[in-house]
Design an enzyme around this catalytic site. Sequence first.
Site, PDB file in Angstrom:
ATOM      1  N   TYR A 270       0.819  -1.215   0.000  1.00 29.45           N
ATOM      2  CA  TYR A 270       0.000   0.000   0.000  1.00 29.45           C
ATOM      3  C   TYR A 270       0.853   1.266   0.000  1.00 29.45           C
ATOM      4  O   TYR A 270       0.439   2.296  -0.549  1.00 29.45           O
ATOM      5  CB  TYR A 270      -0.953   0.002   1.195  1.00 29.45           C
ATOM      6  CG  TYR A 270      -2.147  -0.906   0.991  1.00 29.45           C
ATOM      7  CD1 TYR A 270      -3.084  -0.635  -0.008  1.00 29.45           C
ATOM      8  CD2 TYR A 270      -2.344  -2.033   1.773  1.00 29.45           C
ATOM      9  CE1 TYR A 270      -4.183  -1.464  -0.217  1.00 29.45           C
ATOM     10  CE2 TYR A 270      -3.437  -2.870   1.566  1.00 29.45           C
ATOM     11  CZ  TYR A 270      -4.353  -2.573   0.576  1.00 29.45           C
ATOM     12  OH  TYR A 270      -5.430  -3.396   0.366  1.00 29.45           O
TER      13      TYR A 270
ATOM     14  N   GLU B  25      -6.707 -28.667   6.449  1.00 30.87           N
ATOM     15  CA  GLU B  25      -6.413 -27.838   5.282  1.00 30.87           C
ATOM     16  C   GLU B  25      -7.236 -26.560   5.238  1.00 30.87           C
ATOM     17  O   GLU B  25      -6.706 -25.481   4.984  1.00 30.87           O
ATOM     18  CB  GLU B  25      -6.660 -28.661   4.010  1.00 30.87           C
ATOM     19  CG  GLU B  25      -6.520 -27.878   2.717  1.00 30.87           C
ATOM     20  CD  GLU B  25      -6.843 -28.708   1.492  1.00 30.87           C
ATOM     21  OE1 GLU B  25      -7.037 -28.110   0.417  1.00 30.87           O
ATOM     22  OE2 GLU B  25      -6.890 -29.951   1.582  1.00 30.87           O
TER      23      GLU B  25
ATOM     24  N   ASP C 186      -7.792 -32.595   1.820  1.00 29.21           N
ATOM     25  CA  ASP C 186      -8.639 -33.193   0.794  1.00 29.21           C
ATOM     26  C   ASP C 186      -7.904 -34.338   0.113  1.00 29.21           C
ATOM     27  O   ASP C 186      -6.672 -34.307  -0.039  1.00 29.21           O
ATOM     28  CB  ASP C 186      -9.026 -32.157  -0.263  1.00 29.21           C
ATOM     29  CG  ASP C 186     -10.024 -31.134   0.235  1.00 29.21           C
ATOM     30  OD1 ASP C 186     -10.721 -31.414   1.234  1.00 29.21           O
ATOM     31  OD2 ASP C 186     -10.114 -30.043  -0.376  1.00 29.21           O
TER      32      ASP C 186
END
Length: 399
Positions: free
Chosen positions: A145, A235, A287
């Site tokens: 920024y 996860e 997963d």
Amino acid sequence: MSRCMFSITDNDSKNNEEKNVDISIADNTELRRQLIARIESLTSSIIQQISSGQLPKISPLLHNSTSLNTQVFDENYSDSPTFESCPFEESEQINEEGEQSNKRLVTDFAKSRSKDKFALMMTVMAAAHRLLITNTTITRRSLYYDLKSKKTLDLAPEQRYVDQAVNHVATLLNCAPWELNLLSTSKGLAAGDLTLTMIDNRIVDCTVPGGALIPHIASNVISIRTKARIVLVVEKDAVFQKLLQDNCTSQLNCILVTGKGYPDVATRMLVKLLSEKVKLPVYVVVDADPFGVDIMCVYRFGSAALSKEKDSLACPNANWLGVHPSELLGLGVSTMPLTEFDLSKLAAVEARPYITEAILKELKVMRMGKAEIENVSSFSGKFLTATYLPCKIKGHDYI
């Protein structure tokens, strides 16, 4: 899978006692002094090149603890990767280009595509120099920024440009990216019976609802207090929150951790700290797809993007608890076919030298189909907490 619950008996009640571990913090004064000297030496070399009428080029070379040499390469030198080939920082942006992270990096003003990147690296080095001198830190997001002014707007159109530049500068200076005092924004969460005391005496209480944000620099932890028996890494944030709702931390007496996908440095540091200093077993649930396995590997073996920092980040004692592709059929879980993108990632993971025979066997089964953690929990509201996780842990059903 039958119902299976943990119970605390007289024989293991000792394991339920609170552990209070004090951790010594190394003095970084000398490292900061060395990095300041390296930045000044590199900057001086660039100025000398410009003063002698040369277009500046920089490349990491072997150097001693107080200086960093640079070398001018021939413009047609083709044995070095381009600037673009260097890896992104820890995130979903980790990819196979990261395997080239240890090769030489050459950047020069003669190539138009390198000009902004060269300027951004110099900007990052200037920021790091200031932070090291004052012994302060800022986030990379904050630096991003700060670059939104008219003069520097084009240097970093997106956050990943800053992340790349920090990694490149760390490679040039032969240090870890976080040692530049430019920190990744924390995203990982930890929940359960865990209290961290930081070097500035700040207390991080992980019993707060929804979990606590893992601090930027887990290496600044000076004390850990916990009654937990295990660390359970999941996860996804959605699964993390679901397990919290099911009171998983109490049911399994665990510290629950998530990196919200690919873990950041702070999350990996904390997991390693709990494994090595507190001696807690670590179990990872991801997963049953190529990217889930890749995330598990980041925790256990380290990442290509930060391969040089493996000793600080990898947790070799982490166990892959699930979801294993080989158990999907027995659980009655519906699978989805792998996409071309999945298959490409799967092939890349299979080819890695650290992949064990047990993991490779699961990856071969995965070619038949993939599934998410949520598919396993769809049988009943608390199946993961009450049945799946405790049975697998107690039965030593992990890789």
